[in-house]
Design a protein around this motif. Structure first.
Motif, short mmCIF file in Angstrom:
data_model
loop_
_atom_site.label_atom_id
_atom_site.label_comp_id
_atom_site.label_asym_id
_atom_site.label_seq_id
_atom_site.Cartn_x
_atom_site.Cartn_y
_atom_site.Cartn_z
N ALA A 1 0.80 -1.22 0.00
CA ALA A 1 0.00 0.00 0.00
C ALA A 1 0.84 1.27 0.00
CB ALA A 1 -0.94 0.00 1.21
N VAL A 2 2.12 1.16 0.29
CA VAL A 2 2.95 2.35 0.49
C VAL A 2 2.99 3.22 -0.75
CG1 VAL A 2 5.29 3.17 0.93
CG2 VAL A 2 4.36 1.26 2.26
N GLU A 3 3.25 2.62 -1.91
CA GLU A 3 3.43 3.42 -3.12
C GLU A 3 2.16 4.19 -3.48
OE1 GLU A 3 4.98 2.87 -7.73
OE2 GLU A 3 5.07 1.20 -6.31
N GLY A 4 1.00 3.51 -3.43
CA GLY A 4 -0.24 4.18 -3.79
C GLY A 4 -0.59 5.31 -2.84
N VAL A 5 -0.40 5.10 -1.54
CA VAL A 5 -0.72 6.13 -0.56
C VAL A 5 0.20 7.33 -0.72
CG1 VAL A 5 -0.75 6.67 1.90
CG2 VAL A 5 -1.72 4.51 1.08
N LEU A 6 1.48 7.08 -0.89
CA LEU A 6 2.42 8.20 -1.06
C LEU A 6 2.15 8.97 -2.34
CD1 LEU A 6 5.83 6.73 0.20
CD2 LEU A 6 4.15 8.12 1.42
N ASP A 7 1.71 8.26 -3.39
CA ASP A 7 1.36 8.96 -4.63
C ASP A 7 0.15 9.86 -4.42
OD1 ASP A 7 3.41 7.93 -6.15
OD2 ASP A 7 2.27 6.21 -6.86
#
Length: 466
Positions: free
Chosen positions: A50-56
């Motif tokens: 989930a990290v990449e999508g949330v940071l985006d």
């Protein structure tokens, strides 16, 4: 699992918290006062996926002055977190996918300081050169272990697909400098070895097994470098052993680069060209495989104005790598076909020799070996002659046998080679007064086939070496 800490700039608190609420993330907010104008700090755990999508999504809130810290988390005990993890695991394959932001950081961390990088490569070059000169596989493997090539080999591709120009440039620069350092160090050490008279066995340097396979490479050499590039990216994105993959990448670069230096020091520039071609092919293969793997895995900028330029940039580099590989791999096709032809000719010659020697006239003669000898025109070699060694209990040779064997072999191939028959004769000496001594062996060579004067002189030179 990851633990995220984000400093929220003044006036952005509501926008950030709305995104976290929409994602169903359990978070903690605290007011902070620092030297920068920050409103608060928000902390929350996230599944790795989930990290990449949330940071985006947070990046869309224009948090240009925010500080984001991503920390590995061992365990999170929370029902809400368990639900979040299940949500992000639906419809996906098993395994953890490293976020794009963390991937860039890991690639950067795997690239050492330049001074350390050069020193380690100098040590690796010395060890690799020593291993090749002494024909020691164990020493050559040791040189691969200490070579810090994983980071630079992957940093360029990571920089390309993520739009990080600094990381891309550093990766390419490190790779070029690394190859140059190994080649230069190998030339120096090999020159000292040659001046000291350390030529292995008094024969041509390329007959060393660890060296010969790298000065005349075939198409199968591509598999090593392509596999290294794919495995390197998987080690970064999936958390596999990076040390082992680093050895694989070094295996594709260090020994061939050392081979360039050794053959250059010995004045064998054709062999040096072949080894350098292998180095260039491996560098392109590693970068191309890493680039394609990253793009297919979805590592690319996600912003509206970033995707298209990055796609064009990735396509441009991929095209350059493809054209370079195609051009450099063309000679490898000829070398591979030659190896197949050599194997087929040897099998044919062995069969024909056995057939001839089964005749009653050759009861005292048995085949000892059949070899297909290639010329010394590296890297694109050709078949020079077929050497048939037979053992006989007599003391005389049979010139007709050489002709028979030559005719039998030539009848089975399109381009008849020179056939060289070597007799291993067992001499026994004795008299009525003195018993026979132990049998001794001597070798007699008969050559059958068309050859020029230059070829004849080369034959005599080789026999004198034998």
């Amino acid at each position: 699992m990851r633990y995220i800490e984000i400093t929220i700039p003044s006036g952005k608190r509501r926008a950030v918290l709305d995104i976290l609420d929409d994602e169903g993330i359990e978070y903690v907010v605290s007011d902070e006062i620092g030297h920068q104008q920050t409103d608060a700090v928000v902390r929350f755990p996230l599944p790795t996926r989930a990290v990449e999508g949330v940071l985006d999504r947070l990046a869309e809130a224009e948090l240009s002055t925010a500080r984001v810290v991503v920390i590995d988390a061992e365990t999170v005990i929370s029902e809400e977190f368990d639900e979040l993890r299940k949500l992000h695991m639906r419809g996906t394959t098993t395994g953890e996918r490293t976020s794009r932001q963390v991937l860039v950081t890991k690639a950067d961390e795997l690239t050492p300081a330049f001074s350390i990088y050069v020193v380690m490569l100098l040590i690796s070059a010395v060890v690799a050169t020593s291993g090749l000169l002494s024909d020691s596989p164990a020493v050559v493997v040791g040189s691969m272990v200490i070579a810090p090539l994983l980071g630079p080999a992957l940093a360029a591709s990571v920089g390309i697909v993520t739009g990080d120009g600094e990381l891309r440039t550093r990766g390419f620069r490190y790779q070029v400098v690394g190859v140059a350092v190994v080649v230069a160090a190998s030339i120096g050490l090999a020159t000292l070895a040659r001046l000291a008279g350390l030529e292995p066995g008094g024969v041509d340097i390329v007959v060393v097994a660890e060296l010969e396979e790298r000065v005349s490479p075939n198409l199968f050499s591509l598999a090593v470098a392509l596999g290294a590039g794919v495995a390197g990216i998987l080690s970064l994105t999936r958390g596999f052993s990076e040390a082992i993959v680093g050895v694989m990448i070094a295996a594709a670069l260090i020994p061939p680069a050392a081979a360039v230096g050794i053959t250059t020091a010995w004045g064998m520039y054709g062999a040096a060209l072949g080894a350098f071609g292998l180095v260039a092919i491996n560098v392109l293969s590693i970068n191309a495989a890493a680039l394609v793997t990253l793009w297919l895995a979805g590592y690319r900028p996600q912003g509206l104005f970033e995707v298209s330029p990055t796609r064009r940039q990735t396509a441009t580099y991929a095209a350059v790598f493809a054209v370079g590989l195609l051009a450099l791999s063309t000679p490898l096709v000829g070398i591979t076909l030659l190896e197949f032809q050599t194997t087929q000719l040897k099998s044919t010659a062995e069969g024909e020799v056995e057939t001839v020697l089964e005749e009653p006239d050759y009861d005292g003669v048995e085949a000892e070996s059949v070899e297909v000898i290639l010329d010394d025109d590296y890297p694109l070699r050709s078949i020079d002659r077929v050497v048939v060694t037979v053992r006989t209990d007599g003391v005389e040779t049979d010139p007709e046998l050489g002709t028979r064997l030559s005719d039998a072999v030539s009848a089975e191939v399109d381009d008849p080679p020179i056939v060289e028959v070597r007799y291993v004769l067992a001499d026994q000496h004795g008299s009525d007064e003195q018993p026979a001594l132990e049998p001794t062996e001597r070798q007699v060579v008969h050559t059958v086939g068309d050859q020029s004067d230059d070829e004849g002189e080369r034959l005599e030179e080789r026999r004198s070496r034998v």
